[in-house]
Design an enzyme around this catalytic site. Structure first.
Site, mmCIF file in Angstrom:
data_model
loop_
_atom_site.group_PDB
_atom_site.id
_atom_site.type_symbol
_atom_site.label_atom_id
_atom_site.label_comp_id
_atom_site.label_asym_id
_atom_site.label_seq_id
_atom_site.Cartn_x
_atom_site.Cartn_y
_atom_site.Cartn_z
ATOM 1 N N TYR A 1 -3.473 14.559 3.393
ATOM 2 C CA TYR A 1 -2.081 14.996 3.360
ATOM 3 C C TYR A 1 -1.194 13.770 3.567
ATOM 4 O O TYR A 1 -0.402 13.400 2.704
ATOM 5 C CB TYR A 1 -1.860 16.056 4.450
ATOM 6 N N SER B 1 -1.275 26.030 3.664
ATOM 7 C CA SER B 1 0.072 25.458 3.769
ATOM 8 C C SER B 1 1.059 26.350 3.032
ATOM 9 O O SER B 1 0.701 27.038 2.069
ATOM 10 C CB SER B 1 0.086 24.065 3.137
ATOM 11 N N TYR C 1 -2.041 18.588 -3.947
ATOM 12 C CA TYR C 1 -2.068 19.142 -2.584
ATOM 13 C C TYR C 1 -1.848 20.658 -2.596
ATOM 14 O O TYR C 1 -2.590 21.419 -1.963
ATOM 15 C CB TYR C 1 -1.000 18.441 -1.738
HETATM 16 N N1 NAD Z 1 2.079 18.595 9.002
HETATM 17 C C1 NAD Z 1 2.530 19.511 8.136
HETATM 18 O O1 NAD Z 1 3.729 19.574 7.810
HETATM 19 C C2 NAD Z 1 1.579 20.513 7.540
HETATM 20 C C3 NAD Z 1 2.110 21.643 6.914
HETATM 21 C C4 NAD Z 1 1.241 22.572 6.363
HETATM 22 C C5 NAD Z 1 -0.127 22.373 6.452
HETATM 23 N N2 NAD Z 1 -0.604 21.248 7.067
HETATM 24 C C6 NAD Z 1 -2.047 21.083 7.145
HETATM 25 O O2 NAD Z 1 -2.392 20.992 8.520
HETATM 26 C C7 NAD Z 1 -3.542 20.139 8.684
HETATM 27 C C8 NAD Z 1 -3.236 19.027 9.653
HETATM 28 O O3 NAD Z 1 -2.047 18.342 9.277
HETATM 29 P P1 NAD Z 1 -1.516 17.076 10.082
HETATM 30 O O4 NAD Z 1 -0.072 16.968 9.835
HETATM 31 O O5 NAD Z 1 -2.012 17.105 11.488
HETATM 32 O O6 NAD Z 1 -2.237 15.920 9.223
HETATM 33 P P2 NAD Z 1 -2.864 14.525 9.630
HETATM 34 O O7 NAD Z 1 -2.964 13.705 8.414
HETATM 35 O O8 NAD Z 1 -2.120 13.950 10.797
HETATM 36 O O9 NAD Z 1 -4.314 14.923 10.166
HETATM 37 C C9 NAD Z 1 -5.375 15.194 9.316
HETATM 38 C C10 NAD Z 1 -6.627 14.637 9.962
HETATM 39 O O10 NAD Z 1 -7.720 14.885 9.063
HETATM 40 C C11 NAD Z 1 -8.552 13.756 9.112
HETATM 41 N N3 NAD Z 1 -9.373 13.662 7.910
HETATM 42 C C12 NAD Z 1 -8.975 13.312 6.668
HETATM 43 N N4 NAD Z 1 -10.034 13.280 5.834
HETATM 44 C C13 NAD Z 1 -11.117 13.632 6.564
HETATM 45 C C14 NAD Z 1 -12.488 13.789 6.263
HETATM 46 N N5 NAD Z 1 -12.996 13.531 5.041
HETATM 47 N N6 NAD Z 1 -13.328 14.203 7.250
HETATM 48 C C15 NAD Z 1 -12.847 14.434 8.504
HETATM 49 N N7 NAD Z 1 -11.550 14.271 8.855
HETATM 50 C C16 NAD Z 1 -10.705 13.876 7.894
HETATM 51 C C17 NAD Z 1 -7.601 12.573 9.242
HETATM 52 O O11 NAD Z 1 -8.261 11.417 9.731
HETATM 53 C C18 NAD Z 1 -6.536 13.122 10.178
HETATM 54 O O12 NAD Z 1 -6.790 12.802 11.524
HETATM 55 C C19 NAD Z 1 -3.894 19.680 7.272
HETATM 56 O O13 NAD Z 1 -4.841 20.580 6.730
HETATM 57 C C20 NAD Z 1 -2.577 19.798 6.529
HETATM 58 O O14 NAD Z 1 -2.776 19.927 5.135
HETATM 59 C C21 NAD Z 1 0.214 20.326 7.619
#
Ligand code: NAD
Length: 252
Positions: free
Chosen positions: A91, A142, A155
């Site tokens: 993301y 999401s 995405y």
């Molecule tokens: N932040 C937002 O606005 C938002 C909104 C809707 C949905 N989401 C979803 O919520 C979740 C978390 O979002 P976030 O903002 O904390 O994102 P983020 O990028 O801070 O955290 C995602 C984590 O996933 C880890 N990751 C990535 N690839 C990986 C892999 N192959 N194996 C293991 N770990 C892996 C990363 O190292 C990271 O620590 C995600 O699924 C994102 O799509 C986020």
């Protein structure tokens, strides 16, 4: 909403939402296996410092052997597995672009982590959850999947697939009393969001807050209760659902 004796794996637990979910589940009494490509030491230190139980491991959800190893750690450390939060996703580091300008390499990477990664984690975890007599899987989708998201077709499609995985698996695993639900947040203020929107961060977050019925941006703390609820017995007859935690953007 007690989670005592429950053991849960949280993927992507090093920071952001995954860290918030891990800390809340531990506070509810669960033992948490915190997996991520990034080190999860800070998450685990915070949990253990507060008197909870957790273990950190390097996890790559695109690697089946790594997924299986995370389940082995759960069983070796805590004796069982009851739940899984599929939160890891690409993301923060993806580049937004018009649909016809997204690089094929990025499209493949997003599908590999956000879709195949969940399938693989479920394949690894379900036999142990079944052995525990049932349990709960929560997949993080999401608002992008439900509302649509311009300049992020890779995405958005991957997060729509998360809802598809949730519904298919809920049908398949109900007989084992394994429930599968997803949560679809609106924009949440995390490190990932800051990095994704870069210079446009303030403008975008303000616009999104203004489009919600509850007019402020979400923080991780706004979501953790929903995750804990879906993993707990309090939601024991809910499966296949997608809960919008979006401050009132989409009404299903
Ligand atoms: N932040 C937002 O606005 C938002 C909104 C809707 C949905 N989401 C979803 O919520 C979740 C978390 O979002 P976030 O903002 O904390 O994102 P983020 O990028 O801070 O955290 C995602 C984590 O996933 C880890 N990751 C990535 N690839 C990986 C892999 N192959 N194996 C293991 N770990 C892996 C990363 O190292 C990271 O620590 C995600 O699924 C994102 O799509 C986020």
């Amino acid at each position: 909403m007690t989670m005592k004796e429950r053991v849960v794996i949280v993927t992507g637990a090093a920071r952001g939402l995954g860290r918030g979910f891990s800390e809340r589940l531990a506070a509810e009494g669960a033992a948490v296996v915190c997996g991520d490509l990034r080190p999860c030491d800070e998450t685990v230190a915070a949990i253990c410092g507060a008197g909870g139980r957790a273990v950190a491991l390097r996890l790559d959800v695109t690697d089946m052997a790594s997924c299986l190893a995370s389940v082995e750690v759960a069983v070796a450390e805590f004796g069982r597995l009851d739940g899984l939060v599929n939160n890891a996703a690409l993301y923060a580091d993806i580049k937004g672009a018009r649909f016809d300008q997204i690089e094929e390499k990025q499209w493949d990477a997003v599908m590999n982590v956000n879709v195949k990664g969940i399938w693989q984690m479920c394949k690894a975890a379900v036999p142990q959850i079944r052995k525990a007599g049932g349990g709960s899987i929560v997949n993080i989708s999401s608002l992008a999947a439900v509302h649509g998201m311009a300049y992020a077709i890779d995405y958005g499609v991957s997060k729509a697939a998360v809802i598809g995985i949730t519904r298919c698996l809920a049908r398949e695993l109900g007989r084992d009393w394994i429930r599968v639900n997803s949560v679809a947040p609106s924009l949440v203020l995390t490190e990932g969001t800051t990095s994704y929107f870069g210079a446009k961060h303030e403008q975008v977050t303000k616009a999104i807050a203004g489009s919600q019925a509850l007019q402020r941006n979400l923080e991780a703390g706004d979501l953790v209760g929903t995750i804990a609820f879906l993993l707990s017995a309090d939601s024991h007859f809910m499966t296949g659902q997608t809960l919008m935690v979006d401050g009132g953007t989409e009404f299903l």
